[in-house]
Design a protein around this motif. Structure first.
Motif, PDB file in Angstrom:
ATOM      1  N   HIS A  48      18.054  38.031 -12.407  1.00 45.46           N
ATOM      2  CA  HIS A  48      18.984  38.940 -11.741  1.00 45.46           C
ATOM      3  C   HIS A  48      18.687  40.393 -12.116  1.00 45.46           C
ATOM      4  O   HIS A  48      18.629  40.732 -13.302  1.00 45.46           O
ATOM      5  CB  HIS A  48      20.417  38.566 -12.155  1.00 45.46           C
ATOM      6  N   GLU A  77      14.691  39.137  -8.750  1.00 42.64           N
ATOM      7  CA  GLU A  77      15.707  39.649  -7.824  1.00 42.64           C
ATOM      8  C   GLU A  77      15.911  41.111  -8.171  1.00 42.64           C
ATOM      9  O   GLU A  77      16.165  41.457  -9.327  1.00 42.64           O
ATOM     10  CB  GLU A  77      17.017  38.863  -7.989  1.00 42.64           C
ATOM     11  N   THR A 148      13.070  38.381  -4.553  1.00 47.45           N
ATOM     12  CA  THR A 148      14.153  38.409  -3.569  1.00 47.45           C
ATOM     13  C   THR A 148      14.684  39.837  -3.594  1.00 47.45           C
ATOM     14  O   THR A 148      15.063  40.350  -4.646  1.00 47.45           O
ATOM     15  CB  THR A 148      15.264  37.389  -3.881  1.00 47.45           C
ATOM     16  N   ILE A 176      17.183  39.465   0.929  1.00 52.12           N
ATOM     17  CA  ILE A 176      18.560  39.000   0.783  1.00 52.12           C
ATOM     18  C   ILE A 176      19.451  39.578   1.875  1.00 52.12           C
ATOM     19  O   ILE A 176      19.411  40.778   2.160  1.00 52.12           O
ATOM     20  CB  ILE A 176      19.118  39.399  -0.594  1.00 52.12           C
ATOM     21  N   TYR A 178      23.735  39.164   3.412  1.00 53.23           N
ATOM     22  CA  TYR A 178      25.061  38.702   3.002  1.00 53.23           C
ATOM     23  C   TYR A 178      25.912  38.200   4.164  1.00 53.23           C
ATOM     24  O   TYR A 178      27.032  37.741   3.956  1.00 53.23           O
ATOM     25  CB  TYR A 178      25.793  39.822   2.260  1.00 53.23           C
ATOM     26  N   SER A 196      16.981  35.138   2.289  1.00 52.13           N
ATOM     27  CA  SER A 196      18.028  34.571   1.443  1.00 52.13           C
ATOM     28  C   SER A 196      19.350  34.766   2.168  1.00 52.13           C
ATOM     29  O   SER A 196      19.772  35.899   2.414  1.00 52.13           O
ATOM     30  CB  SER A 196      18.054  35.252   0.074  1.00 52.13           C
ATOM     31  N   THR A 198      23.583  33.515   2.674  1.00 47.56           N
ATOM     32  CA  THR A 198      24.730  32.940   1.984  1.00 47.56           C
ATOM     33  C   THR A 198      25.241  31.729   2.755  1.00 47.56           C
ATOM     34  O   THR A 198      25.635  31.848   3.922  1.00 47.56           O
ATOM     35  CB  THR A 198      25.858  33.974   1.849  1.00 47.56           C
ATOM     36  N   PHE A 221      21.735  30.845  -0.655  1.00 44.69           N
ATOM     37  CA  PHE A 221      22.516  31.194  -1.846  1.00 44.69           C
ATOM     38  C   PHE A 221      23.854  30.493  -1.701  1.00 44.69           C
ATOM     39  O   PHE A 221      24.640  30.799  -0.798  1.00 44.69           O
ATOM     40  CB  PHE A 221      22.704  32.712  -1.945  1.00 44.69           C
ATOM     41  N   CYS A 242      18.096  25.725  -2.430  1.00 50.24           N
ATOM     42  CA  CYS A 242      19.403  26.288  -2.782  1.00 50.24           C
ATOM     43  C   CYS A 242      19.330  27.121  -4.059  1.00 50.24           C
ATOM     44  O   CYS A 242      18.819  26.655  -5.088  1.00 50.24           O
ATOM     45  CB  CYS A 242      20.411  25.162  -2.979  1.00 50.24           C
ATOM     46  N   ILE A 243      19.846  28.344  -3.963  1.00 52.62           N
ATOM     47  CA  ILE A 243      19.949  29.233  -5.114  1.00 52.62           C
ATOM     48  C   ILE A 243      21.377  29.176  -5.643  1.00 52.62           C
ATOM     49  O   ILE A 243      22.327  29.465  -4.911  1.00 52.62           O
ATOM     50  CB  ILE A 243      19.623  30.697  -4.745  1.00 52.62           C
ATOM     51  N   GLY A 245      23.934  30.919  -8.194  1.00 50.52           N
ATOM     52  CA  GLY A 245      24.107  32.129  -9.001  1.00 50.52           C
ATOM     53  C   GLY A 245      24.778  31.790 -10.323  1.00 50.52           C
ATOM     54  O   GLY A 245      26.005  31.737 -10.414  1.00 50.52           O
ATOM     55  N   SER A 274      19.741  31.894 -10.266  1.00 53.68           N
ATOM     56  CA  SER A 274      19.723  33.352 -10.390  1.00 53.68           C
ATOM     57  C   SER A 274      20.559  33.710 -11.607  1.00 53.68           C
ATOM     58  O   SER A 274      21.769  33.490 -11.626  1.00 53.68           O
ATOM     59  CB  SER A 274      20.292  34.001  -9.128  1.00 53.68           C
TER      60      SER A 274
END
Length: 286
Positions: A48, A77, A148, A176, A178, A196, A198, A221, A242-243, A245, A274
């Motif tokens: 991260h 990232e 990422t 990435i 969102y 990436s 969500t 994510f 699948c990431i 966090g 992450s």
């Protein structure tokens, strides 16, 4: 053993130390293979902000990326923002205060002005390192890491895609997003880029598909808490990695209960973690 033999041995050891086997080398055109799901694949670690919690190694800094990349195969990232004169640089905050020796808003500074500032680690220690540009980072990363890229509000996706093309970084990056609208916009700019996205539930997946984002360009994510097992199963069946966090609460949980907790996250379905604790996870996995 003679002095000459000792010298040769020492030089050989030095050369080995300078040739890390942990760099991530991806064959040209294989970003899809790297970021997609495959059964029984080894779990991956995403740092991260590319680090920051290690003393002397700031976040969003090439020297920190390199430090980690020499210790483990790592996804970096990192965050992209914009200077007053439209240079894309690596910075998470809108202001310079927390991570550099400067003050004020980044968008109020020309790129040339940034050279007077030095990066600080997360403990506030000043380092010799400077704020890098996105171009410098992408050129450095080839055959070393994957990325990422977190694109901040001041930066257009088109500008980032242009730089990815200029540096040939499409082979080792995912961008990435969102929300589904941004993912669709990015997919139209370059249908070959990995994105990436969500996906914390089926509705978020369905929206992405409605807007034309294909399964084979998604990395999901799934949030900062473990999702239901059914979501992992659903996404894996579609070839979507699948990431999870772990940054924040799950990292804290591992620090309190023991780092073996990370293995449980993987067993439950996480393909990429992450984290703010990449070295701790690496000790468990490798």
């Amino acid at each position: 053993m003679t002095i000459k033999q000792l010298i040769i041995l020492g030089l050989s050891a030095g050369l080995i130390a300078c040739s890390p086997k942990t760099y991530t080398k991806i064959p040209t055109g294989k970003a899809y293979d790297f970021f997609s799901y495959k059964p029984n694949q080894a779990a991956k670690i995403s740092a991260h902000r590319g680090g920051g919690d290690l003393k002397g190694y700031p976040e969003n800094c090439i020297e920190s990326f390199d430090y980690l990349a020499k210790k483990l195969p790592v996804i970096i990232e990192c965050d992209i923002d914009l200077t007053k004169d439209s240079v894309m640089v690596m910075m998470h905050d809108a202001t310079l205060d927390r991570t550099t020796t400067g003050t004020g808003k980044l968008i109020d500074r020309n790129y040339a002005e940034l050279s007077q500032y030095r990066l600080e680690d997360n403990q506030g220690n000043v380092t010799p390192y400077k704020i890098p540009t996105l171009e410098e980072v992408l050129r450095w990363g080839k055959n070393r890491v994957t990325f990422t890229l977190d694109v901040k509000r001041n930066v257009s996706f088109a500008k980032v895609v242009d730089m990815i093309h200029k540096t040939g970084a499409g082979d080792y990056v995912a961008v990435i997003t969102y929300n589904a609208q941004d993912a669709a916009k990015l997919n139209k700019l370059d249908p070959n880029l990995m994105i990436s996205v969500t996906i914390r539930n089926r509705a978020e997946y369905d929206r992405l598909r409605e807007l034309g984002v294909p399964d084979n360009r998604m990395v999901a994510f799934v949030g900062v808490k473990e999702p239901d097992a059914d979501l992992y199963k659903f996404l894996h069946e579609k070839g979507i990695a699948c990431i999870l966090g772990t940054l924040g609460n799950l990292d804290k949980q591992a620090a309190a209960k023991g780092d073996q907790v990370y293995k449980k996250f993987i067993e439950n379905g996480a393909d990429i973690m992450s984290t703010d604790r990449p070295l701790e996870i690496a000790k468990v996995l490798y």
